[in-house]
Design a protein around this motif. Structure first.
Motif, mmCIF file in Angstrom:
data_model
loop_
_atom_site.group_PDB
_atom_site.id
_atom_site.type_symbol
_atom_site.label_atom_id
_atom_site.label_comp_id
_atom_site.label_asym_id
_atom_site.label_seq_id
_atom_site.Cartn_x
_atom_site.Cartn_y
_atom_site.Cartn_z
ATOM 1 N N LYS A 18 39.999 42.526 41.463
ATOM 2 C CA LYS A 18 39.273 41.555 42.287
ATOM 3 C C LYS A 18 38.878 40.329 41.466
ATOM 4 C CE LYS A 18 37.109 43.769 46.235
ATOM 5 N NZ LYS A 18 37.425 45.213 46.105
ATOM 6 N N ARG A 57 36.884 36.408 45.904
ATOM 7 C CA ARG A 57 37.309 36.861 47.222
ATOM 8 C C ARG A 57 38.718 37.452 47.193
ATOM 9 N NH1 ARG A 57 37.994 32.687 50.857
ATOM 10 N NH2 ARG A 57 38.021 31.160 49.182
ATOM 11 N N TYR A 58 39.460 37.144 46.108
ATOM 12 C CA TYR A 58 40.860 37.564 46.081
ATOM 13 C C TYR A 58 41.029 38.901 45.391
ATOM 14 C CZ TYR A 58 41.454 32.641 47.113
ATOM 15 O OH TYR A 58 41.376 31.403 47.675
ATOM 16 N N THR A 59 41.983 39.648 45.889
ATOM 17 C CA THR A 59 42.374 40.874 45.202
ATOM 18 C C THR A 59 43.868 40.770 44.900
ATOM 19 O OG1 THR A 59 40.763 42.080 46.489
ATOM 20 C CG2 THR A 59 42.434 43.381 45.340
ATOM 21 N N ILE A 60 44.206 40.990 43.635
ATOM 22 C CA ILE A 60 45.626 40.990 43.262
ATOM 23 C C ILE A 60 46.084 42.432 43.208
ATOM 24 C CG2 ILE A 60 47.283 40.414 41.469
ATOM 25 C CD1 ILE A 60 45.395 38.089 40.707
ATOM 26 N N THR A 90 46.972 35.360 37.027
ATOM 27 C CA THR A 90 48.197 35.068 37.783
ATOM 28 C C THR A 90 49.333 34.689 36.836
ATOM 29 O OG1 THR A 90 47.505 32.784 38.082
ATOM 30 C CG2 THR A 90 46.988 34.310 39.866
ATOM 31 N N ARG A 121 50.903 26.352 50.652
ATOM 32 C CA ARG A 121 50.541 27.767 50.712
ATOM 33 C C ARG A 121 51.739 28.617 50.309
ATOM 34 N NH1 ARG A 121 47.187 29.715 55.771
ATOM 35 N NH2 ARG A 121 47.086 31.450 54.301
#
Lengths: 124, 580
Positions: B322, B325-328, B400, B495
């Motif tokens: 986490k 707000r993002y989860t990879i 990332t 996006r």
């Protein structure tokens, strides 16, 4: 005496005139010849460059491949499979205990029209 | 005569009666001598002047100098001609020598109907000694114009650049304009680099310049282009590109970017290529992309080389990571604890992030610089671009980046890095000119240790045998390909799109003693049929396999089906006897 000198000079100038004219005429001829040769060389160089360009096109892999594709069926051409490539190191050594009698028998069999190795391959 | 007269008359001058006339004669003679001396002096000076001038005043001579400017032939590494000069006639006019200009216009247009009558008339009406009418005609056209017999027209033999391979190596060679000046590719670079060459061009009349040998192998180049063309139709892809490097010298053996153009035909430089745009765009050196999971090879090399991880380590990949707000999470998640080779094989994003975090984000960023991603490309092409990598990494960006997102490099950067990681750890600048291993040795920069290189070779082979590279390995059976896939979602309208992918395969072969490294890109590929997928292994991987299958025998790589070679790649710490 002056008269003779004058005459001599006159003759000399006449000879010189003819001589110079001759040289000039000759050099013009040579220049024309040179120009003709240069033109010829230029033309031949042009032809040579065309032939070289032709050759360069003909040896391009991109030119040869379509020809091969076109005749692949008629000539039975296929890409070499990696399994078909072996090095000399992969060949087994000749056995030391070669049986001369068996070899003679094998050669005789081939001569009489029976190929035992082909039979072996077909059996598999 | 005058002199003799004056000598004889000098004593006579004493005779009073003739004195006046004698004086007059004397003056006349002096005047005459002065005039003659001046005249001879002038003639002499003129002769002196003529003797000292170099005559090159004829307009024809000047023009010929400028336009038969030849360029050196360009050969591939085996001597196949990639570009050469052919000599073609060009038509010019000397309007001040022309008799009937209107007639000349109408007759010329009977042979060259493309010429505009008004334009031609305007050109001939100028009172000049030299104007071009038409450049680079065929010999047939020249003969027909000669038979017209128009005075004041003549031909010059010009050099025209000719590319026997057509489109085959378009992005490498580039193009020249009608005046034989390079405007793209290595042609432009040769002009820019070699001032001496440019000077030569003016004087290179009828004299052949020494040919230039490139590192390209036209057989490989052709095979790569054929396979990529096949990939475009097979996977209905938007475009495709590939580059192959010799890992020991940094030489580019093949470089293809589709769509491309035909340097012989200037129209293809501007028109569409099979309905596609961007035919001038060299995706290998001018395109920069997020290369996705192929970056994991870099992450692993960085961590292994720094000693941050060992091949025997394991990481928890059960849950996504986490960041706010993002989860990879993983694409094909195993959701269990994975060993280091397993993280690579299953291409686990979570695992790659954990490995990067173990190494530290600043160390990881420093490694990207070390492996050459921040350097400008060394390749001799004008069309290059620098990487786009954030100067410093935040936690999210570093995470990332560990699996190849949020930073973009050119495919050639990646190919050079792959070459360095498999060749024992020496990073070499990529070149298009021939280079011997001895020359390369002085240019190389050690970036990782031999031990790291060995482990990367093992991981690449493992992935080809049991991971995402199996398609490539199957098609190139016997030639021991090792490689890593990367399937990056393309950014569309800002996006990430889940339906449009950029598929990459970064590989090396034969992996037991690597000689060539290759990066293949297939952009926006669709599944070939209902049984296949659209991830990189299916398209870029298969294309890699096909290329290797075709070129490896040409490059003298002996196929081997010996399992010993693969088991010899396993690093000592992973061998079963070592664990006991």
């Amino acid at each position: 005496m002056i008269r003779w000198l004058n005459l001599g000079l006159l003759v000399a100038s006449a000879v010189a005139l003819v001589g110079v004219y001759g040289v000039k005429f000759h050099s013009e001829g040579t220049a024309a010849e040179r120009a003709a040769l240069e033109r010829q060389i230029g033309e031949q160089q042009r032809q040579l460059s065309m032939l070289k360009a032709d050759w360069a096109v003909l040896v391009q892999p991109g030119h040869i491949e379509p020809i091969i594709q076109r005749h692949a069926e008629a000539l039975g051409l296929q890409t070499v499979s990696p399994k078909q490539i072996k090095s000399f190191d992969d060949l087994p050594m000749r056995p030391d205990d070669l049986d001369p009698a068996a070899l003679t028998q094998f050669l005789n069999a081939i001569e009489s029209g029976v190929d035992p190795i082909a039979a072996l391959i077909e059996a598999n | 005569m005058a002199m003799t007269a004056s000598d004889e008359m000098a004593p006579i001058a004493l005779d009073g009666g003739r004195k006046a006339r004698g004086k007059l004669t004397h003056t006349r003679i002096r005047l005459m001598m002065l005039v003659l001396l001046t005249a001879f002096g002038l003639v002499g000076m003129r002769l002196f002047q003529l003797g000292n001038t170099v005559v090159d005043s004829s307009i024809e001579g000047q023009a010929r100098d400028a336009i038969t400017a030849t360029r050196p032939a360009i050969l591939d590494r085996n001597g196949i001609e990639m570009a050469g000069d052919i000599r073609v006639p060009s038509l010019y006019a000397e309007p001040n020598r022309m008799v009937d200009k209107n007639e000349a216009v109408s007759e010329l247009r009977s042979v060259l109907p493309d010429l505009d009558a008004k334009w031609l008339k305007g050109r001939l009406d100028r009172d000049k000694g030299f104007v071009w009418i038409a450049r680079e005609l065929t010999p047939q056209q020249r003969d027909r114009i000669l038979t017209l017999g128009i005075p004041g027209l003549d031909f010059l033999t010009e050099s025209k650049r000719f590319y026997p391979g057509g489109s085959e190596a378009s992005h490498i060679l580039g193009m020249v304009n009608i005046d034989n000046q390079g405007i793209a590719g290595i042609e432009a670079r040769m002009d820019r680099d070699d001032v001496a060459l440019l000077q030569n061009l003016g004087f290179a009349r009828g004299r052949d310049l020494a040919p230039v040998s490139l590192s390209i192998d036209m057989r490989v180049q052709h095979a790569m282009r054929e396979v990529l063309l096949d990939a475009l139709s097979r996977y209905k892809a938007a475009d495709a590109a590939a580059v192959m490097l010799d890992v020991h010298t940094g030489e580019v053996v093949g470089l293809v970017s589709l769509p491309d153009f035909d340097p012989n035909d200037p129209r293809t430089f501007n028109d569409l290529w099979m309905g596609k745009k961007n035919q001038r765009f060299n995706r290998i050196t001018l395109g920069r992309y997020e290369l996705g999971s192929t970056f994991k090879t870099i992450t692993f090399a960085a961590a292994l080389d720094a000693g941050a991880i060992k091949m025997t380590d394991s990481f928890d990949a059960r849950f996504g990571i986490k960041f706010g707000r993002y989860t990879i999470d993983d694409f094909h998640g195993k959701h269990r604890i994975l060993t280091v080779p397993e993280i690579y094989k299953y291409s686990s994003n979570v695992g790659a992030i954990k490995i990067m975090q173990t190494l530290g984000k600043d160390n990881y960023r420093a490694f990207l610089t070390r492996i050459g991603f921040d350097d400008p490309l060394a390749i001799e092409l004008p069309e290059t671009i620098r990487s786009d990598i954030p100067k410093t990494f935040s936690d999210v960006v570093a995470a990332t980046a560990a699996f190849g997102h949020g930073l973009s490099v050119t495919p050639l950067h990646m190919a050079s890095a792959m070459a360095a990681l498999v060749n024992g750890g020496t990073l070499l600048p990529a070149t298009l000119y021939k280079r011997s291993p001895a020359q390369a040795a002085s240019l190389g920069k050690k970036v990782v240790s031999e031990a790291t290189s060995e482990r990367i070779r093992y991981l690449l082979r493992l992935n080809a045998l049991a991971g995402s590279g199996t398609h490539a390995n199957k098609l190139a059976d016997g030639y021991r390909v090792g490689g890593k896939t990367g399937t990056a979602e393309k950014v569309i309208n800002g996006r990430y799109s889940s339906t449009h992918n950029l598929d990459v395969f970064a590989s090396a072969f034969p992996i037991d003693a690597p000689r060539y490294a290759m990066v293949v890109l297939v952009d926006d590929a669709k599944p070939e049929n209902e049984h296949s997928g659209d991830t990189a292994g299916w398209n870029a991987g298969e294309a890699t396999g096909r290329i290797v299958h075709r070129v490896a025998p040409l490059l003298g790589i002996a196929p081997s089906f010996d399992d010993q070679l693969d088991s010899a790649l396993v690093p000592p710490e992973l061998r079963s006897d070592a664990r006991e």
